[in-house]
Design an enzyme around this catalytic site. Structure first.
Site, PDB file in Angstrom:
ATOM      1  N   SER A 119       0.905  -1.256   0.042  1.00 18.91           N
ATOM      2  CA  SER A 119      -0.095  -0.158   0.031  1.00 18.91           C
ATOM      3  C   SER A 119       0.715   1.223   0.003  1.00 18.91           C
ATOM      4  O   SER A 119       0.399   2.337  -0.317  1.00 18.91           O
ATOM      5  CB  SER A 119      -1.041  -0.118   1.188  1.00 18.91           C
ATOM      6  OG  SER A 119      -0.189  -0.328   2.309  1.00 18.91           O
ATOM      7  N   HIS A 140      -2.677  -2.809  -6.339  1.00 17.83           N
ATOM      8  CA  HIS A 140      -2.777  -2.406  -4.940  1.00 17.83           C
ATOM      9  C   HIS A 140      -4.806  -2.591  -4.843  1.00 17.83           C
ATOM     10  O   HIS A 140      -5.279  -1.830  -5.348  1.00 17.83           O
ATOM     11  CB  HIS A 140      -2.703  -0.966  -4.338  1.00 17.83           C
ATOM     12  CG  HIS A 140      -2.838  -0.982  -3.093  1.00 17.83           C
ATOM     13  ND1 HIS A 140      -3.172   0.630  -2.628  1.00 17.83           N
ATOM     14  CD2 HIS A 140      -3.083  -1.672  -1.916  1.00 17.83           C
ATOM     15  CE1 HIS A 140      -3.483   0.356  -1.234  1.00 17.83           C
ATOM     16  NE2 HIS A 140      -3.426  -0.854  -0.806  1.00 17.83           N
ATOM     17  N   GLU A 152      -5.482  -0.063  -7.475  1.00 13.22           N
ATOM     18  CA  GLU A 152      -4.550   1.024  -8.170  1.00 13.22           C
ATOM     19  C   GLU A 152      -3.300   0.021  -8.854  1.00 13.22           C
ATOM     20  O   GLU A 152      -2.844  -0.898  -8.166  1.00 13.22           O
ATOM     21  CB  GLU A 152      -3.794   1.644  -7.079  1.00 13.22           C
ATOM     22  CG  GLU A 152      -4.900   2.759  -6.266  1.00 13.22           C
ATOM     23  CD  GLU A 152      -4.342   3.482  -5.031  1.00 13.22           C
ATOM     24  OE1 GLU A 152      -4.258   4.626  -4.760  1.00 13.22           O
ATOM     25  OE2 GLU A 152      -3.677   2.620  -4.372  1.00 13.22           O
ATOM     26  N   ASN A 190      -3.945   5.993  -0.377  1.00 12.00           N
ATOM     27  CA  ASN A 190      -3.526   6.194   1.006  1.00 12.00           C
ATOM     28  C   ASN A 190      -2.928   7.611   1.308  1.00 12.00           C
ATOM     29  O   ASN A 190      -2.757   8.192   2.324  1.00 12.00           O
ATOM     30  CB  ASN A 190      -2.583   5.180   1.167  1.00 12.00           C
ATOM     31  CG  ASN A 190      -3.159   3.948   1.748  1.00 12.00           C
ATOM     32  OD1 ASN A 190      -4.319   3.809   2.155  1.00 12.00           O
ATOM     33  ND2 ASN A 190      -2.477   2.762   1.531  1.00 12.00           N
TER      34      ASN A 190
END
Ligand code: CAA
Length: 282
Positions: A119, A140, A152, A190
């Site tokens: 991540s 991801h 992602e 994130n």
């Protein structure tokens, strides 16, 4: 390149969700763990999800059997030798990843793609310890992987266009919507989510509101499916700490600095849902 057989490294929370997703999409899927009890636990989690889908009438007995037939566990990396694509979802520790990537590079056929579900760790560095950096990128997933629609694709400076396009088609075949991000800590989600979660912890830590009220406020005030402290427990406080540390390391911005409470909770084994205790008890 046609993808037929998929390998998943790690059968924890994310690895098991990813393996479940691939098996459901009809890929021959093999998931590798380092110890039998970890593998058993992960496989039981996947079987539990299929049992739940069966009970809810979302799938029939034949589909449940078909999903199961597409999935196999192993403790031996050599069993992944003929995979077309391998997704690693091991612990978020760079040393661990830098040991794993050369081992995968040696074990897999030369044309296989190696993807990381990290991540926030540096995927360029993972690619650099293989002889196929052009075939390495991030993919991801979000927790719960079988449900969340986004993935992602993380492109490093060495990832080839062909790899990105193959992974994009693969993501779509899993029923996901891919977005492409550069390999900088946090990618898209994130980079935005972690500072929000850290702010919620600081708010609670400073006694500005109760945890229940912080969660209710963001659920009802912003229409989020979960409040931030519930989401922290869901994602795992250890995972959040590692992501925050990676972001802080990269950008040195105070908004990414993990708060003392987060660190103390992780030190005490309060990891959220997976350990039975985090901001709430389970
Ligand atoms: N396999 C298959 N289906 C599953 C499943 C699984 N493992 N887990 C849940 N589901 C299904 C359920 O069967 C249910 O389906 P129906 O609505 O058709 O009955 C649906 O998903 C919703 O589940 P629930 O009814 O149990 O619960 P809910 O409606 O409260 O939704 C949730 C749960 C999807 C988790 C929702 O609360 C949510 O979206 N929360 C936010 C999650 C989120 O933000 N995730 C991202 C975290 S960040 C991250 O992961 C990245 C990182 O790097 C830190």
């Amino acid at each position: 390149m046609e993808i037929r057989k998929v390998g998943v490294i790690g059968c924890g929370l994310m690895g098991s969700g990813i393996a479940q997703t691939c098996a459901q999409a009809g890929y021959e899927t093999i998931v590798r763990e380092v110890a039998q009890d970890f593998l058993d636990k992960g496989m039981a989690r996947i079987q539990g999800a299929w049992d739940m889908m069966l009970q809810k009438g979302k799938i029939n007995e034949e589909q449940a059997r078909d999903y199961k037939n597409h999935l196999r566990g192993t403790l031996d990396t050599k069993d992944l030798a003929d995979c077309d694509l391998v997704i690693e979802a091991v612990i978020e520790n760079m040393e661990e990843k830098l040991r794993l990537f050369p081992a995968l590079d040696n074990a897999l056929k030369p044309e296989a793609l190696i993807l990381s579900n990290t991540s926030s760790l540096n995927i360029t560095q993972m690619g650099a310890v293989t002889k196929r950096a052009d075939k390495v990128c991030g993919l991801h997933f979000f927790n719960p992987a079988p449900v969340m629609k986004l993935v992602e694709i993380v492109r490093t400076i060495s990832t080839s266009d062909e790899t990105v396009e193959t992974v994009r088609a693969f993501a779509k075949s899993l029923g996901k919507t891919p977005v492409v991000a550069k390999d900088t800590a946090g990618f898209i989600v994130n980079f935005l989510l972690i500072p929000y979660l850290l702010a919620a912890i600081r708010m609670y830590e400073n006694g500005l509101a109760s945890k229940e009220d912080i969660d209710t406020a963001m659920k009802l005030g912003c229409g989020y499916p979960m409040g931030p402290l519930t989401l922290l427990d869901y994602v795992g406080l250890d995972t959040t700490l590692w992501a925050a540390e990676a972001l802080y390391e990269e950008f040195k911005e105070p908004l990414y600095a993990p708060s003392p409470l987060l660190r103390r909770m992780v030190n005490s084994g309060m990891l959220g849902r997976k350990s039975g205790r985090g901001f709430y008890e389970y």
